[in-house]
Structures are given as structure tokens and as C-alpha cells.
Design a protein around this motif. Sequence first.
Motif, PDB file in Angstrom:
ATOM      1  N   LEU A 118       0.818  -1.213   0.000  1.00  0.00           N
ATOM      2  CA  LEU A 118       0.000   0.000   0.000  1.00  0.00           C
ATOM      3  C   LEU A 118       0.854   1.266   0.000  1.00  0.00           C
ATOM      4  CD1 LEU A 118      -2.804  -1.026   2.534  1.00  0.00           C
ATOM      5  CD2 LEU A 118      -3.040  -0.750   0.055  1.00  0.00           C
ATOM      6  N   GLY A 119       1.878   1.325   0.860  1.00  0.00           N
ATOM      7  CA  GLY A 119       2.740   2.509   0.933  1.00  0.00           C
ATOM      8  C   GLY A 119       3.463   2.775  -0.370  1.00  0.00           C
ATOM      9  N   SER A 120       4.000   1.734  -0.969  1.00  0.00           N
ATOM     10  CA  SER A 120       4.708   1.882  -2.254  1.00  0.00           C
ATOM     11  C   SER A 120       3.744   2.275  -3.365  1.00  0.00           C
ATOM     12  CB  SER A 120       5.422   0.591  -2.631  1.00  0.00           C
ATOM     13  OG  SER A 120       6.427   0.300  -1.698  1.00  0.00           O
ATOM     14  N   HIS A 159       1.122   4.069  -3.012  1.00  0.00           N
ATOM     15  CA  HIS A 159       0.880   5.509  -2.836  1.00  0.00           C
ATOM     16  C   HIS A 159       2.051   6.303  -3.405  1.00  0.00           C
ATOM     17  CE1 HIS A 159       0.157   9.436  -1.227  1.00  0.00           C
ATOM     18  NE2 HIS A 159       1.293   9.365  -0.544  1.00  0.00           N
ATOM     19  N   SER A 160       3.285   5.883  -3.103  1.00  0.00           N
ATOM     20  CA  SER A 160       4.474   6.579  -3.611  1.00  0.00           C
ATOM     21  C   SER A 160       4.509   6.608  -5.134  1.00  0.00           C
ATOM     22  CB  SER A 160       5.754   5.908  -3.093  1.00  0.00           C
ATOM     23  OG  SER A 160       5.825   6.012  -1.698  1.00  0.00           O
ATOM     24  N   LYS A 161       3.972   5.569  -5.773  1.00  0.00           N
ATOM     25  CA  LYS A 161       3.940   5.513  -7.241  1.00  0.00           C
ATOM     26  C   LYS A 161       2.765   6.308  -7.820  1.00  0.00           C
ATOM     27  CE  LYS A 161       6.387   1.231  -8.025  1.00  0.00           C
ATOM     28  NZ  LYS A 161       7.100   1.238  -9.286  1.00  0.00           N
ATOM     29  N   GLY A 162       1.918   6.841  -6.940  1.00  0.00           N
ATOM     30  CA  GLY A 162       0.790   7.642  -7.414  1.00  0.00           C
ATOM     31  C   GLY A 162      -0.434   6.843  -7.803  1.00  0.00           C
ATOM     32  N   TRP A 163      -0.510   5.572  -7.397  1.00  0.00           N
ATOM     33  CA  TRP A 163      -1.653   4.740  -7.750  1.00  0.00           C
ATOM     34  C   TRP A 163      -2.845   4.973  -6.836  1.00  0.00           C
ATOM     35  CZ3 TRP A 163       1.095  -0.684  -8.107  1.00  0.00           C
ATOM     36  CH2 TRP A 163       2.055  -0.648  -9.126  1.00  0.00           C
TER      37      TRP A 163
END
Length: 177
Positions: A107-109, A111-115
Motif C-alpha cells: 500500500l505505501g509503495s 501511494h508513492s507511485k501515485g496509484w
Amino acid sequence: GDCVTQGIADLCCALSDDLSPCYVVYYDTEQESYSPLRPCSNIRHEVGMGFWVWSWGKERLDARLRTPLKPTRIALKKGWNQVGSPFDYPVSLDAIAVIKGNQQEGLGSAHSKGWIGKYLFLYDTDIGEYQGLPLTGGVLEPWKGYWIRAYEDCELLIPNTLASPSATKVLVDEGKL
């Protein structure tokens, strides 16, 4: 039982013996608004789909549910999505993944990728307000509905693993939101 056909449940069949009238509302991501599901029959419910059920007071529901035996994928459309855990036990947010095309991220990654957005939101009926959960360190609880913002069409992958007892529910206060 009688309310499930080819793995998809009919909500009103399952709930109307306890709630009469039975009002079911869901969030339509294409219309970006709430839509009542009328008439109260043949309302198909897929695993992980979130919805609101109106009652005139505290009601006891006796719908029989079967917990899936394998991880569950929930389609997320661009925009706000209302989802729920298909399991009758808490699942660690750290174990949940987002799938976009052939990529899979926590989930955190994701979010970082903008998904997806930075928080999950749930409406707490006991206090009558929304609460935000960070994407890590908490749990997805059974029988709760959550909001997740998707910036891309993707899928949520919820594993069929019980969260460890040390996993805690982390809430964010309104000032930080």
C-alpha cells in the motif's frame, strides 16, 4: 445458501429477513455519487464490494457468510472506492498489495507511485464520523467499510492471513488530515 448464485450474493435476499424495508446504497465510481439500489431484489454483491445498509435503529443481522479460502482481489476504479474485507478476522495493512498491470506493490509503495491516496477512511458509526488510517501499521477489520482513493485503475489484493496480535489500529487525527 439460497442467496448465492455462482459465488455472487444477492444482498436483499440475505438481509431483508432482518431489515424491512431494506435500503442498500453504494458509491458509483463512474457517477461519483451515491446510488440507492432499488428495488430491493437481485442486488448482486461481489466479494470485497462495500455498501451502506440503512436501519431505523440497532439491528441484529443474521446473514450467513462464508469466508474465502484464498487471497481476494478487489477491482479499484479511478476515484473513490468503497471496499470491505472479505474475511472474518483482521488483516494487516502491511500484507495488503496493490496490483497495476504486471506490477505489485504494498500500500505505501503504491501511494508513492501515485496509484492510490495516502489514507484509508472508515466511518465509525459509534462516534458518527470518519477516521483516517495510514497505509501501514494498522489492520483492515472485518465487518467495516473502507474508502480508498485510486488515481489509476488497479486491484487491491487482500491476503487470507490473520494479522498478528501486535498489529494495531492506527488512526490519524483531523488536524493531520
